[in-house]
Scaffold this motif. Structure first.
Motif, PDB file in Angstrom:
ATOM      1  N   ALA A   1       0.901  -1.253  -0.051  1.00  0.00           N
ATOM      2  CA  ALA A   1      -0.065  -0.160   0.052  1.00  0.00           C
ATOM      3  C   ALA A   1       0.859   1.189   0.136  1.00  0.00           C
ATOM      4  O   ALA A   1       0.283   2.393  -0.541  1.00  0.00           O
ATOM      5  N   ALA A   2       2.012   1.255   0.646  1.00  0.00           N
ATOM      6  CA  ALA A   2       2.948   2.569   0.675  1.00  0.00           C
ATOM      7  C   ALA A   2       3.217   2.612  -0.515  1.00  0.00           C
ATOM      8  O   ALA A   2       3.257   3.952  -1.048  1.00  0.00           O
ATOM      9  N   ASP A   3       3.747   1.776  -1.562  1.00  0.00           N
ATOM     10  CA  ASP A   3       4.310   2.128  -2.689  1.00  0.00           C
ATOM     11  C   ASP A   3       3.305   1.883  -3.812  1.00  0.00           C
ATOM     12  O   ASP A   3       3.713   2.135  -4.994  1.00  0.00           O
ATOM     13  N   ASN A   4       2.099   1.479  -3.290  1.00  0.00           N
ATOM     14  CA  ASN A   4       1.156   1.230  -4.597  1.00  0.00           C
ATOM     15  C   ASN A   4       1.572   0.416  -5.543  1.00  0.00           C
ATOM     16  O   ASN A   4       1.430   0.483  -6.985  1.00  0.00           O
ATOM     17  N   THR A   5       2.249  -0.703  -5.270  1.00  0.00           N
ATOM     18  CA  THR A   5       2.684  -1.867  -6.032  1.00  0.00           C
ATOM     19  C   THR A   5       2.280  -3.135  -5.742  1.00  0.00           C
ATOM     20  O   THR A   5       1.629  -3.627  -4.915  1.00  0.00           O
TER      21      THR A   5
ATOM     22  N   ASN B   1       3.648  -8.598 -18.351  1.00  0.00           N
ATOM     23  CA  ASN B   1       4.248  -8.215 -19.788  1.00  0.00           C
ATOM     24  C   ASN B   1       2.860  -7.558 -20.616  1.00  0.00           C
ATOM     25  O   ASN B   1       3.302  -6.871 -21.637  1.00  0.00           O
ATOM     26  N   THR B   2       1.770  -8.533 -20.307  1.00  0.00           N
ATOM     27  CA  THR B   2       0.602  -7.873 -21.348  1.00  0.00           C
ATOM     28  C   THR B   2       0.115  -6.751 -20.910  1.00  0.00           C
ATOM     29  O   THR B   2      -0.827  -6.248 -21.470  1.00  0.00           O
ATOM     30  N   LEU B   3       0.408  -6.263 -19.749  1.00  0.00           N
ATOM     31  CA  LEU B   3      -0.140  -4.778 -19.245  1.00  0.00           C
ATOM     32  C   LEU B   3       0.633  -3.574 -19.574  1.00  0.00           C
ATOM     33  O   LEU B   3       1.922  -3.681 -19.892  1.00  0.00           O
ATOM     34  N   SER B   4      -0.026  -2.463 -19.678  1.00  0.00           N
ATOM     35  CA  SER B   4       0.631  -1.201 -20.114  1.00  0.00           C
ATOM     36  C   SER B   4       0.256  -0.104 -19.283  1.00  0.00           C
ATOM     37  O   SER B   4      -0.977  -0.183 -18.590  1.00  0.00           O
TER      38      SER B   4
ATOM     39  N   VAL C   1       4.743  -0.325 -15.634  1.00  0.00           N
ATOM     40  CA  VAL C   1       5.129  -1.972 -15.661  1.00  0.00           C
ATOM     41  C   VAL C   1       6.589  -2.079 -15.570  1.00  0.00           C
ATOM     42  O   VAL C   1       7.178  -1.077 -16.491  1.00  0.00           O
ATOM     43  N   SER C   2       7.303  -2.756 -14.808  1.00  0.00           N
ATOM     44  CA  SER C   2       8.537  -2.801 -14.796  1.00  0.00           C
ATOM     45  C   SER C   2       9.023  -3.566 -15.922  1.00  0.00           C
ATOM     46  O   SER C   2       8.428  -4.332 -16.684  1.00  0.00           O
ATOM     47  N   ALA C   3      10.337  -3.441 -16.297  1.00  0.00           N
ATOM     48  CA  ALA C   3      10.995  -3.796 -17.707  1.00  0.00           C
ATOM     49  C   ALA C   3      10.889  -5.552 -17.493  1.00  0.00           C
ATOM     50  O   ALA C   3      10.942  -6.090 -18.430  1.00  0.00           O
ATOM     51  N   ASP C   4      10.915  -6.022 -16.216  1.00  0.00           N
ATOM     52  CA  ASP C   4      11.017  -7.304 -16.260  1.00  0.00           C
ATOM     53  C   ASP C   4       9.733  -7.934 -16.170  1.00  0.00           C
ATOM     54  O   ASP C   4       9.349  -9.300 -15.811  1.00  0.00           O
ATOM     55  N   GLY C   5       8.679  -7.216 -16.021  1.00  0.00           N
ATOM     56  CA  GLY C   5       7.335  -7.545 -16.048  1.00  0.00           C
ATOM     57  C   GLY C   5       6.904  -8.289 -14.837  1.00  0.00           C
ATOM     58  O   GLY C   5       5.791  -8.823 -14.477  1.00  0.00           O
TER      59      GLY C   5
ATOM     60  N   ASN D   1      13.707  12.615 -25.372  1.00  0.00           N
ATOM     61  CA  ASN D   1      13.235  12.624 -24.091  1.00  0.00           C
ATOM     62  C   ASN D   1      14.509  12.365 -22.977  1.00  0.00           C
ATOM     63  O   ASN D   1      14.433  12.062 -22.021  1.00  0.00           O
ATOM     64  N   GLY D   2      15.893  12.558 -23.832  1.00  0.00           N
ATOM     65  CA  GLY D   2      16.994  12.254 -22.944  1.00  0.00           C
ATOM     66  C   GLY D   2      17.318  11.182 -22.266  1.00  0.00           C
ATOM     67  O   GLY D   2      17.772  11.120 -21.186  1.00  0.00           O
ATOM     68  N   ALA D   3      16.710  10.108 -22.912  1.00  0.00           N
ATOM     69  CA  ALA D   3      16.848   8.796 -22.079  1.00  0.00           C
ATOM     70  C   ALA D   3      15.833   8.659 -20.881  1.00  0.00           C
ATOM     71  O   ALA D   3      16.259   7.879 -19.946  1.00  0.00           O
ATOM     72  N   ALA D   4      14.947   9.656 -20.817  1.00  0.00           N
ATOM     73  CA  ALA D   4      13.961   9.498 -19.558  1.00  0.00           C
ATOM     74  C   ALA D   4      13.160   8.022 -19.514  1.00  0.00           C
ATOM     75  O   ALA D   4      12.957   7.488 -18.617  1.00  0.00           O
ATOM     76  N   VAL D   5      12.867   7.676 -20.859  1.00  0.00           N
ATOM     77  CA  VAL D   5      12.220   6.254 -21.108  1.00  0.00           C
ATOM     78  C   VAL D   5      13.413   5.491 -21.566  1.00  0.00           C
ATOM     79  O   VAL D   5      13.715   5.550 -22.638  1.00  0.00           O
ATOM     80  N   THR D   6      13.494   4.519 -20.967  1.00  0.00           N
ATOM     81  CA  THR D   6      14.609   3.471 -21.346  1.00  0.00           C
ATOM     82  C   THR D   6      13.996   1.995 -21.778  1.00  0.00           C
ATOM     83  O   THR D   6      14.703   1.340 -22.287  1.00  0.00           O
ATOM     84  N   ASN D   7      12.549   1.461 -21.306  1.00  0.00           N
ATOM     85  CA  ASN D   7      12.202   0.487 -21.390  1.00  0.00           C
ATOM     86  C   ASN D   7      11.203   0.293 -22.311  1.00  0.00           C
ATOM     87  O   ASN D   7      10.290  -0.691 -22.615  1.00  0.00           O
ATOM     88  N   SER D   8      11.280   1.357 -23.357  1.00  0.00           N
ATOM     89  CA  SER D   8       9.985   1.410 -24.529  1.00  0.00           C
ATOM     90  C   SER D   8      10.625   1.415 -25.795  1.00  0.00           C
ATOM     91  O   SER D   8      11.722   2.082 -26.004  1.00  0.00           O
ATOM     92  N   LYS D   9       9.956   0.952 -26.732  1.00  0.00           N
ATOM     93  CA  LYS D   9      10.668   0.917 -28.136  1.00  0.00           C
ATOM     94  C   LYS D   9      10.295   2.156 -28.780  1.00  0.00           C
ATOM     95  O   LYS D   9       9.365   2.768 -28.843  1.00  0.00           O
ATOM     96  N   ASN D  10      11.453   2.677 -29.460  1.00  0.00           N
ATOM     97  CA  ASN D  10      11.210   4.020 -30.327  1.00  0.00           C
ATOM     98  C   ASN D  10      10.644   5.156 -29.304  1.00  0.00           C
ATOM     99  O   ASN D  10       9.333   5.551 -29.890  1.00  0.00           O
ATOM    100  N   PRO D  11      11.185   5.349 -28.242  1.00  0.00           N
ATOM    101  CA  PRO D  11      10.410   6.433 -27.725  1.00  0.00           C
ATOM    102  C   PRO D  11      10.395   7.862 -28.020  1.00  0.00           C
ATOM    103  O   PRO D  11       9.482   8.708 -27.757  1.00  0.00           O
TER     104      PRO D  11
END
Length: 648
Positions: A345-349, A359-362, A386-390, A562-572
């Motif tokens: 609950a503290a981290d909302n995770t 991995n099927t969620l976005s 969603v974390s890079a490792d899913g 985006n200056g590498a602000a988003v690293t886990n998405s394709k073609n950001p």
């Protein structure tokens, strides 16, 4: 003495003549073609080398042919991206200039936004002030019925003192609930527009002044119109650029070559603003909503009920008879699918122990968790990331995790998705009295209720719900602007090299740019509604124009670089897209240059093994012809000698 020739003599002479003829034919062939032999057998020991070299040459030529086609595609894609970059740069320049205006001053102000108590005399007693729907009354003495909860006691203050107006204002400040948007400075009260009712009696009292009302000037209106027109035409530029085709296929379609990848059905700004009015239906505010494609009909929902909510605004509910009608199950808790599930609950995770569980969620998806084991956490959420490792899902603060808990091996937890919050849904087949589109604001945990905003003038009123049979020909659907696929193809450009083609019109770079442009092009960028004409709990936000402009600028910044602000998405961003295309172009050019050299070298080697000097071959052909003529003459004489001639 001439002997009569025997059969053996004839055959020897004939074979000699044929040999001379074969020699003549070979030299004649060489002098005409420049080749040593018409067949590989004529090359002797060189035949094997020639065959091997020619096979390599054929492979090289085939690669060069396909690479030439790929080169055309890359150049076309680069041209399209250059057009997009230029159009976005022009729009950003105009948007930045527009953002420099005092945007909160272009929203019509019907109340002034501030009140000052300018008199130190006793002019406030009995006056009312309605703030956020609650009426407060200034009183210098306790009323007959006793002090009310919303009475402001100013009986202890001294009228006529130099600070009386400021003291009355301080009493008001002490009475109001804490609100960071309320600003008090001495005898002045500044508040968000329309939180103070313009009918409050204190506003008409002597010794009370309000800020100067304002409205959009003609010049400001013209600048706004130009900006929105530019936003719309820039969306059209993006559409045309990303719908580019070459060699019979759409280059940004992700393997789908039949239909253009971008669906933009609007031809005028007016059409666009009629669909996205900016009040009841806004342009999707997240990528999940912008790229959502879903549809439900009566076969899934059963009968449905349409009704506006009780607050009298634009909120409404679509209720289905069938449980889970608006849900799509995506993940079932289990030892191999999720492993242990931990809610924080503290981290909302929500964390799983199995890699790739989510991995099927976005980000932006509406996630509904069901199952008895989920307990208080069995409800609806909006996914933040969603974390890079899913393995980890973080949800928005607006839909917090209810309780800390762990479910061993996932228990009976069921994860489902629904129409993402913010997605625009088309209401087809409900008749002219129902608005053709609405916007999703949430879904109930059991999936039977879909919460929306809609034009309240075109929807069944509260208390007058309309039930539509599930057997009717109707549907509720959302449609992504992107109609292509997600196929990433690997193009082999040589025996040891390949380039990856994975750029589509649905990539984050383009989605963010479409969203930025839609934020500005939609209707009511500046809300011109009169609060007196509004119903329900919704208030006009004077900051909405500024917020939309800032959001659009942020999206453009992230969509371009985006200056590498988003690293886990394709073609950001466009920078990444252009870098990929340029890298592929350079690799392909170098490969083509190398293949051209290899081709030239192979052709030279084959030529050195197969070719002869035509002049030398011609001389040999003339000599062979003379020999052949002599052979024919000898053969003719021999053939003409017989026993009869001999006896003569």
């Amino acid at each position: 003495m001439v002997r009569v020739p025997t059969y053996a003599t004839y055959m020897n002479l004939m074979n000699g003549t044929l040999a001379n003829k074969a020699q003549f034919d070979l030299y004649n062939y060489q002098s005409i073609t420049g080749l040593k032999s018409p067949t590989y057998s004529g090359y002797g020991m060189s035949a094997n080398s020639i065959v091997s070299l020619e096979a390599s040459l054929t492979v090289t030529k085939n690669f060069m042919e396909t690479n030439d086609i790929l080169n055309i595609e890359l150049k076309t894609m680069n041209t399209s991206i250059d057009a997009v970059s230029k159009a976005i740069a022009d729009f950003k320049s105009s948007l930045t200039s527009f953002s420099g205006m005092d945007l909160d001053k272009i929203t019509p102000d019907y109340t002034g936004g501030e009140i000052s108590f300018t008199s130190n005399n006793d002019v406030y007693n009995g006056k009312t002030l309605t703030i956020d729907g609650t009426q407060y009354t200034f009183r210098t003495a306790e009323p007959a019925g006793g002090w009310g909860a919303n009475d402001i006691d100013i009986s202890g203050l001294t009228p006529g003192s130099d600070t009386y107006g400021a003291d009355v204002m301080a009493a008001l400040e002490a009475k109001l609930p804490a609100n960071d948007e309320f600003k008090f400075d001495g005898n002045k009260f500044t508040f968000p527009l329309y939180t103070v009712d313009g009918a409050s009696s204190v506003l008409n009292a002597d010794g009370v002044t309000t800020g100067e009302p304002h409205e959009m000037s003609d010049e400001q209106a013209q600048v706004l119109q130009q900006l929105q027109n530019l936003a719309f035409t820039t969306m059209q530029v993006l559409t045309d650029s990303l719908n580019t085709s070459a060699n019979g296929k759409y280059l940004f379609g992700g393997g789908v070559s039949i239909n253009p990848p971008v669906n933009f059905p609007f031809t005028t700004l007016e059409q666009f603003q009629q669909y996205y009015d900016g009040v009841n239906v806004k342009y999707p505010g997240n990528s999940s909503a912008n790229l959502s494609t879903r549809e439900v009909d009566g076969s899934q929902t059963g009968d449905i009920t349409l009704e506006l909510d009780a607050d009298g605004g634009n909120k409404a509910t679509i209720t289905a008879a069938n449980a889970g009608a608006f849900l799509t199950p995506v993940i079932k808790g289990g030892e191999k699918t999720t492993g242990d599930l931990s809610f924080n609950a503290a981290d909302n995770t929500i964390k799983a122990t199995e890699y790739g569980a989510f991995n099927t969620l976005s980000a932006g998806d509406t996630l509904v968790i069901g199952g008895n084991d989920a307990g208080a956490n069995a409800k609806s959420y909006i996914i933040k990331s969603v974390s890079a490792d899913g393995k980890t899902v973080t949800v928005e603060e607006s839909t917090p995790i209810a309780a800390d808990m762990t479910i061993a091996d996932g228990g009976d937890a069921q994860f489902s998705t629904s129409f993402p919050v913010g997605s625009v849904i088309n209401l087809d087949g409900f008749g002219n009295n129902v608005a053709p589109q609405a916007q999703v604001t949430g879904v109930s945990p059991d999936g039977t209720e879909l919460y929306i905003t809609v034009d309240p003038n075109r929807f069944p009123a509260n208390g007058a719900a309309v039930t539509v049979p599930g057997s009717g020909k109707w549907s509720i659907s959302s449609e992504s602007y992107y109609q292509g696929g997600q196929l990433a193809s690997e193009k082999r450009i040589s025996e040891n090299q390949s380039v990856t083609m994975d750029i589509t019109a649905g990539d984050p770079a383009f989605e963010q740019l479409f969203r930025a442009l839609g934020e500005i092009a939609q209707g009511n960028l500046v809300n011109l509604q009169n609060p007196a004409d509004m119903t329900g709990s919704e208030k006009i936000d004077a900051q909405s124009a500024l917020d939309r402009v800032e959001e659009a600028l942020t999206l453009i910044k992230n969509g371009t670089f985006n200056g590498a602000a988003v690293t886990n998405s394709k073609n950001p961003d466009l920078y990444t897209v252009q870098a990929k295309l340029n890298a592929n172009t350079v690799v392909l050019k170098n490969t083509l240059d190398n293949q051209t050299l290899v081709k030239t070298n192979l052709e030279s080697n084959v030529s050195s093994l197969k070719n002869v000097d035509k002049t030398e071959a011609a001389v040999k052909a003339l000599l062979a012809q003379a020999n052949l003529s002599a052979s024919y003459s000898v053969l003719q004489v021999a053939m003409g000698t017989s026993l009869l001639n001999y006896l003569k």
